[in-house]
Every structure is written in structure tokens, then in C-alpha cells.
Scaffold this active site. Structure first.
Site, PDB file in Angstrom:
ATOM      1  CD  GLU A 114      -2.357  -1.123   2.900  1.00 22.02           C
ATOM      2  OE1 GLU A 114      -2.827  -0.062   3.338  1.00 22.02           O
ATOM      3  OE2 GLU A 114      -2.349  -2.185   3.541  1.00 22.02           O
ATOM      4  CE  LYS A 116       4.772   5.267   7.000  1.00 23.53           C
ATOM      5  NZ  LYS A 116       4.743   6.698   7.245  1.00 23.53           N
ATOM      6  CG  ASP A 118       4.168  12.736   4.388  1.00 23.63           C
ATOM      7  OD1 ASP A 118       4.134  12.379   5.579  1.00 23.63           O
ATOM      8  OD2 ASP A 118       5.068  13.431   3.906  1.00 23.63           O
ATOM      9  CE1 TYR A 224      -8.233   8.211  -1.264  1.00 21.19           C
ATOM     10  CE2 TYR A 224      -7.014   9.947  -0.125  1.00 21.19           C
ATOM     11  CZ  TYR A 224      -7.789   9.520  -1.190  1.00 21.19           C
ATOM     12  OH  TYR A 224      -8.120  10.411  -2.181  1.00 21.19           O
ATOM     13  CE  LYS A 315       9.270   6.728   6.478  1.00 20.12           C
ATOM     14  NZ  LYS A 315       9.939   7.855   7.033  1.00 20.12           N
ATOM     15  CB  CYS A 408      22.569  46.831 -11.018  1.00 22.69           C
ATOM     16  SG  CYS A 408      22.937  45.412 -12.049  1.00 22.69           S
ATOM     17  CB  CYS A 411      25.429  47.816 -14.844  1.00 23.81           C
ATOM     18  SG  CYS A 411      23.756  48.263 -14.351  1.00 23.81           S
ATOM     19  CB  CYS A 426      19.095  46.408 -12.830  1.00 31.26           C
ATOM     20  SG  CYS A 426      20.301  47.316 -13.796  1.00 31.26           S
ATOM     21  CB  CYS A 432      22.545  46.318 -17.024  1.00 30.10           C
ATOM     22  SG  CYS A 432      22.843  44.925 -15.935  1.00 30.10           S
TER      23      CYS A 432
HETATM   24  O1  I6G Z   1       1.100   4.629   9.958  1.00 28.06           O
HETATM   25  C1  I6G Z   1       0.720   3.827   8.992  1.00 28.06           C
HETATM   26  C2  I6G Z   1       0.585   4.293   7.720  1.00 28.06           C
HETATM   27  C3  I6G Z   1       0.175   3.467   6.698  1.00 28.06           C
HETATM   28  C4  I6G Z   1       0.458   2.472   9.280  1.00 28.06           C
HETATM   29  C5  I6G Z   1       0.058   1.618   8.226  1.00 28.06           C
HETATM   30  C6  I6G Z   1      -0.072   2.137   6.928  1.00 28.06           C
HETATM   31  O2  I6G Z   1      -0.447   1.302   5.969  1.00 28.06           O
HETATM   32  C7  I6G Z   1      -0.553   1.771   4.653  1.00 28.06           C
HETATM   33  N1  I6G Z   1      -0.173   0.319   8.492  1.00 28.06           N
HETATM   34  C8  I6G Z   1      -0.033  -0.119   9.719  1.00 28.06           C
HETATM   35  C9  I6G Z   1      -0.276  -1.549   9.972  1.00 28.06           C
HETATM   36  C10 I6G Z   1       0.352   0.723  10.764  1.00 28.06           C
HETATM   37  N2  I6G Z   1       0.599   2.003  10.540  1.00 28.06           N
HETATM   38  C11 I6G Z   1       0.524   0.220  12.127  1.00 28.06           C
END
Ligand code: I6G
Length: 669
Positions: A114, A116, A118, A224, A315, A408, A411, A426, A432
Site C-alpha cells: 500500500e 504510505k 504522508d 484513505y 521509505k 545593480c 552595472c 535594475c 547593464c
Molecule cells: O502509519 C501507517 C501508515 C500506513 C500504518 C500503516 C499504513 O499502511 C498503509 N499500516 C499499519 C499496519 C500501521 N501504521 C501500524
């Protein structure tokens, strides 16, 4: 253990606790994620090396931050854990090997992979399908009740739909602010002189933890799902992937990128693909998560300290890094605009080494509160130019105010800043050298006169050696004058002289563009040429007729008028024309017969050099009709790669078939 190691661990722990407070409690991080990860890794290594110093309240053993008093507290029935990390294929192999060893398994494992996201992790509790509680992760044990705010997020159902919904169900997932919405929000904030957010994650966190849920409702957040916590009186599949699909059936959102993979190889393939897609996703992601798909195996594996043993995050390269602002240079642009440029201690961010970043203007320096010597956060989201998003409060003692110059740097002419404009300029004009160089470079550029080989370095040398002062001087150059320049052999000099001579056959639109009139780009230059048909008519145009043209408003009309009024510009234009620059005479639109009028084209297969839509528009602009099906009325079929039935039909009907290159050639002519 020595006193110094003891002190080192304590100080490091305190430092990370302070970072946690800034990040989780105040939503105002003071270090990048990458720096945070490095510090926590260091602490973990030290605690492993000196186990007598491992403490249960160490940041290596806890999750997230403290809980704000402003929200009521929620005790998570099942702890909300975080994830371990891997940073390479080798570390992924180790992760899988540890699992196999623990399970005494030799078969290839299946993983649910999946993205991750942010954002901010939350827990949603549904009772009889009804959303009754939403809480942040907090410290993993205790979170904040954000139910009112969460109920304003448009894609979170208040009532689940469908069959077999457990009596009680906890759904976990991530709240994010989609990138496009984040950018819109920040632009709006800038326009209103209010504070924007450093990145989409802070925007999501800051928005969700508003005390007034009307404020949250105005923020474009999305949710999500990534997992399930409590299940009471419900029967769910024994596969994590299947469980997520079930959530979708009940109305909960999932990301589109979730899939099943086998073994390390499958995981790495998914990682590579997701990394390549990163820039095109609607939300920001910082990695991929691999989860053992079989729930029974997950249960067997259990947890270690603050993370499940059955899942890990791989990561991506950080998009934010911190570095030192070493200096600020002031660059002079073609129109005299002075742009401050940050000179940075080189830093690897978003996949490239960054050592310079534009600071745009004086207001930006002030907005960031920037001083030379500051530690700054650099952000380079995929394929976007690097930006300084924040100066960190831990400025070094030696920090030094940035003084915007009054003269400037090239110049020494005065720099002026017009009331209400962000840009300082300028006033030297073509006196220039910097502006002269830029003007000549622009004149020779591909979109304008297209003088092949007339790059930055050559123009700089020609101006510095006093060989040219204006674009018109290019046409007086000889090969003998060029040969002594750096990296210029006789053949190259000859080619350059030929390229200068060849550019004389041009178009009015390109010539107008090449003059470098402020705010006249290629589209405007084309509109001006099509409207006025001759250079003379454009030179004599009044404001009213200029403003009647697409893309030309009051300001652009003013720039055009003042450009042609300047004696120096009139002289350069006269010299260019007498050097022999010319273009085909233009006809008014009404009198034109478009070259592809009455011709019908069909595009089929994959075009690799020009997107199909663009090809269609380019053909239509020349008068052609573009149809979706081949018939006796079709004149040309353009067949790209893997063309199928339409190509066969064209061949059957004896219709001319063009390759993509042949079509491009036709468009060029
Ligand atoms: O902090 C998390 C972000 C995304 C997650 C996670 C995740 O899955 C896409 N999955 C688990 C099992 C846990 N933290 C503990």
C-alpha cells in the site's frame, strides 16, 4: 558506560522528545522527517549498544506525541502503533528473513502493498454502521477526540452501507490534504497575506486539529483506509487485502495503488513502480508499506515494541531536507528583475543534489524571516524546482541579515521597486551587461530566432570580449572573431556563423518574440503577428488596438508601446532588418486558405513524439478535419505504434498512410 555516553543518550532523547512535541502537539515541525529518522536511528543504536539505558518512555519505545488539552482524550482500545522502516532491498530481505524464521516458513510470502500516505493517522469507530467516534493516534495509547472535525471530511461515510457490517468496527487510515488542494490553499494564503503550510501533511494535521469544526469543513481534506482495529460481532476475510476491499464495499475510501505481491521480488517491483508514479499521484506519499497478507500469520507474528512484526514501511528518498544557507546572490534577469538566489550547503533531496534555490523576491526573504547562516528546510517534491519552505528557529549565532542591494551588482545602476510590485529591477536597461547578455541569449533561443549553438557560454564571452552589444551585432561576426573563444574550434565557429546566417529566414511572430518585449511570450507574439500582419503596423499601434488582442491587457500594451518608442530599440530593429532578417508576408485570416483545408485525417495507434490531442489540434489549426473512423472520405491515416484495425482498413481502401514523423514533417511545412 562512560558519563559522556550517558549524557549523550539523555540529550538525544530530550532532543527527540522536543521534536515530537513540535511535530505532534504543535503541528509545527522543527526538523525534516529525514533528520528525525536519522536521530531516532542513532538513539536506537545507542540504546541497543548500552541496554542498561533503554527506558520504556524513550521515544524509541513510544508513538507520536502528547495530547492537547483542548480536545477530550480517547483511550485506544487497541494501541495505534507505528511502523518499522526499511531503506533498501537488502533491509527488506532481512525483514522477510526474520518473519520466515519466526514462522518457520520456507514458502514465498504474500504481501499486501500500500502507498504510505504522508498525512495524519486516525481511528474511526463505527457502531451498527454509524460513525460514533474519530480519534487521532496521539501517543498510540491516548488520542484526541476529533469526531466533529472528521465528520466534515467529505469522503468519510457517517453511515456504512451494505451487509454483514460488524456491530462494532474500528477503521484506521490517514487523513491527507491532496496536493492540488494544498497548492490552492497556500496560494490563497499568500494572496491574503496569511500563513500557508510548509507541506500537505502539516496542512492536514493543522486542519484536523482546529478547535472550530467550521474551519476544518473549509479545508479540503480526504481520508484513505489502511487497516482495521476492533471487530465485534463480525466475520471478516482472513486476508488483509480482502478486508480492505470489504471496507470499500461498505463505502470507505481506499487508495487505488493497493495490490497483492509475492516475496521480496514482488515487493521491490511494487516499490519501483510506485516511486515512478509518485509525481502523478493526487496525494503525497513517503514510501510503500508491505504487510503480510494472511491475518493468521499476522497474529502469529505479533508486535515488537511500538510496531507490528508483520509490516514495514519502505521509505522513498526524502522530499524535504535541511541544510545551511551559506549566502544569497542577486541575479539580474533579461528585463532587469533582481532575483535573490540562496546558495546552500549542497544537500541530496528529492533524488538530486541541490546547492541553489530561488528566493524569488525581497518579500519572500522577509516572509521566511531568513538570515545567512540559518538552517533551512529545502523541499523538492517530485519534478518540482527546489524551494526553501522554512528557516528553522535554531539559527546559528553567526547568522547575518540579508541586505537587498540598492545598486545593480553587475552595472551599479540604481535598483528600483515600483509601489505594489514584488519585483525590484535594475534601471540600467541595455547599459547593464547582464541584461544585454540575457537579451541576446533570448533573441537566439530556440523559440525565437533559433540560432543553433548560441548558448549561454558563447553569448557571455562575446559580450565580455566586447564583440557584441546588441542582437544586431551577431550578424556582423566573423569566424575569425569566434575562433579565439574558449572551447571554440574552427569548425564550430563556422557552424555558428552559418546558424546566424540561416536564422535570417524567420517569421514575424518569432521576430516579435525575439525582441524580448516584457511579458510578450510566444502565444502573445503570435497573436500580435496575426493581428497586425506587419512589423510596421505593430510599431505604430495605439493602446486601444493593442488591448483588443487576446492576452494583451493594459500592462502588456504599455510594455509594447514603450519598447517601440525607445530610440535604442528602433535602432536595433533597423539594424536587424538591414542585416537581412525577413519573413513571409502574412495575409489577414479572412483571406487565408489553410493548407490542410478539406483534408480528413484519422489518428491511430500510439504516437510517441506528440500527444494525440496536440496532434489533433495542430492538424485542425491548419484546416484539417480529424475523424475517429476510417472511410472512403478519409485522406490520410496517421499510424502510430501498435496500430490495428484502422490501419488495416486504410490499407484495404488504399488510403495514404503516414508515419508519425511524416505527419510532423507535414505540420512543419
Ligand atoms: O502509519 C501507517 C501508515 C500506513 C500504518 C500503516 C499504513 O499502511 C498503509 N499500516 C499499519 C499496519 C500501521 N501504521 C501500524
Amino acid at each position: 558506560m562512560s558519563q559522556t555516553t550517558d549524557t549523550k543518550i539523555t540529550l538525544l532523547r530530550e532532543k527527540i522528545q522536543a521534536y515530537n512535541h513540535d511535530y505532534y502537539t504543535l503541528d509545527a515541525p522543527t526538523v525534516t522527517d529525514a533528520e528525525y529518522d536519522r536521530q531516532i536511528k542513532l538513539l536506537r543504536e545507542l540504546e541497543q549498544q548500552f541496554p542498561e539505558h533503554a527506558r520504556p518512555d524513550s521515544p524509541t519505545q513510544t508513538v507520536g506525541g502528547a495530547v492537547l488539552d483542548a480536545f477530550s482524550k480517547v483511550q485506544h482500545e487497541l494501541p495505534m502503533l507505528s511502523l518499522g522502516n526499511v531503506y533498501s532491498a537488502a533491509e527488506l530481505d532481512d525483514f522477510i528473513e526474520r518473519i520466515n524464521k519466526r514462522l518457520d516458513n520456507t514458502a514465498e510470502l504474500r504481501f499486501c502493498v500500500e502507498p504510505k500516505l504522508d498525512g495524519l493517522a486516525i481511528s474511526l469507530i463505527y457502531e451498527q454502521g454509524k460513525l460514533v467516534l474519530a480519534a487521532t493516534r496521539g501517543d498510540g495509547t491516548t488520542g484526541e477526540d476529533v469526531t466533529h472535525n472528521v465528520k466534515t471530511i467529505h469522503n468519510i461515510p457517517h453511515q456504512l452501507q451494505g451487509d454483514n457490517i460488524p456491530a462494532r468496527l474500528e477503521v484506521r487510515g490517514e487523513v491527507v490534504m491532496p496536493i492540488a488542494d494544498f497548492e490552492r490553499f497556500n496560494q490563497q494564503a499568500l494572496a491574503n497575506d496569511t500563513k500557508g503550510f510548509v507541506n500537505p501533511r502539516n496542512a492536514a494535521a493543522g486542519s484536523l486539529r482546529q478547535l472550530d469544526s467550521n474551519m476544518t469543513a473549509q479545508r479540503p481534506l480526504a481520508f484513505y483506509s489502511y487497516g482495521i482495529g476492533i471487530i465485534e460481532q463480525g466475520d471478516l476475510a482472513e486476508s488483509h487485502f480482502q478486508r480492505l476491499q470489504q471496507l470499500k464495499v461498505w463505502g470507505l475510501p481506499l487508495t487505488d495503488e493497493i495490490r497483492l505481491e509475492s516475496g521480496a521480488e514482488g515487493c521491490i517491483a511494487a516499490y519501483t513502480q510506485l516511486l515512478a508514479e509518485r509525481a502523478t499521484l493526487p496525494y503525497e506519499i513517503d514510501g510503500i508499506v508491505y504487510k503480510v497478507d494472511d491475518i493468521a500469520l499476522q497474529e502469529q507474528l505479533g508486535f515488537i515494541s511500538r510496531a507490528p512484526r508483520w509490516a514495514t514501511a519502505h521509505k522513498f528518498p526524502a522530499q524535504e531536507e535541511q541544510t545551511c544557507l551559506l549566502d544569497v546572490e542577486f541575479q539580474v534577469g533579461r528585463t532587469g528583475a533582481i532575483t535573490p538566489v540562496a546558495i546552500l550547503e549542497p544537500v541530496f533531496v528529492g533524488g538530486v543534489t541541490v546547492s541553489r534555490a530561488s528566493l524569488h523576491n525581497a518579500d519572500e526573504i522577509q516572509r521566511l524571516g531568513l538570515e545567512i547562516g540559518n538552517t533551512v528546510i529545502i523541499r523538492r517534491a517530485a519534478d518540482v524546482i527546489p524551494q526553501i519552505v522554512k528557516a528553522l528557529p535554531n539559527a546559528t549565532i553567526k547568522s547575518q541579515t540579508i541586505v537587498f542591494p540598492e545598486h545593480c551588482p553587475v552595472c551599479d545602476s540604481e535598483i528600483e521597486r515600483i509601489e505594489g510590485e514584488a519585483i525590484a529591477r535594475c534601471t540600467g536597461g541595455l547599459y547593464c551587461a547582464a541584461q544585454r547578455k540575457q537579451a541576446i541569449k533570448y533573441f537566439a533561443s530556440r523559440k525565437a530566432m533559433n540560432i543553433d549553438g548560441m548558448g549561454v557560454k558563447v553569448v557571455e564571452q562575446l559580450v565580455d570580449e566586447g564583440l557584441i552589444n546588441t542582437p544586431a551585432d551577431l550578424f556582423q561576426l566573423t569566424a575569425e572573431q569566434l575562433i579565439p573563444l574558449e572551447r571554440m574550434a574552427a569548425k564550430k565557429a563556422e557552424n555558428l556563423i552559418n546558424a546566424i546566417q540561416n536564422c535570417k529566414q524567420s517569421t514575424l511572430a518569432k521576430f516579435i518574440l525575439a525582441l524580448g518585449i516584457r511579458e510578450v511570450g510566444d502565444a502573445t507574439a503570435k497573436n500580435l503577428a496575426e493581428h497586425f500582419l506587419t512589423l510596421e503596423a505593430l510599431q505604430n499601434a495605439d493602446t486601444e488596438s493593442l488591448e483588443s488582442i487576446d492576452d494583451v491587457g493594459e500592462i502588456v500594451a504599455k510594455h509594447i508601446g514603450s519598447f517601440f518608442r525607445q530610440k535604442h530599440n528602433q535602432e536595433v530593429i533597423a539594424a536587424l532588418l538591414s542585416a537581412g532578417i525577413e519573413w513571409p508576408e502574412l495575409m489577414a485570416k479572412e483571406q487565408q486558405v489553410l493548407p490542410l483545408a478539406d483534408k480528413t485525417f484519422v489518428l491511430t495507434g500510439t504516437l510517441t513524439k506528440m500527444p494525440r490531442n496536440e496532434a489533433k489540434q495542430a492538424l485542425q489549426a491548419l484546416g484539417a478535419k480529424v475523424s475517429g473512423s476510417v472511410s472512403k472520405k478519409t485522406d490520410y491515416v496517421v499510424a502510430g505504434a501498435a496500430a490495428g484495425s484502422k490501419l488495416l482498413k486504410a490499407q484495404e481502401l488504399g488510403i495514404t498512410v503516414l508515419t508519425e514523423d511524416q505527419m510532423l514533417e507535414m505540420l512543419d511545412h
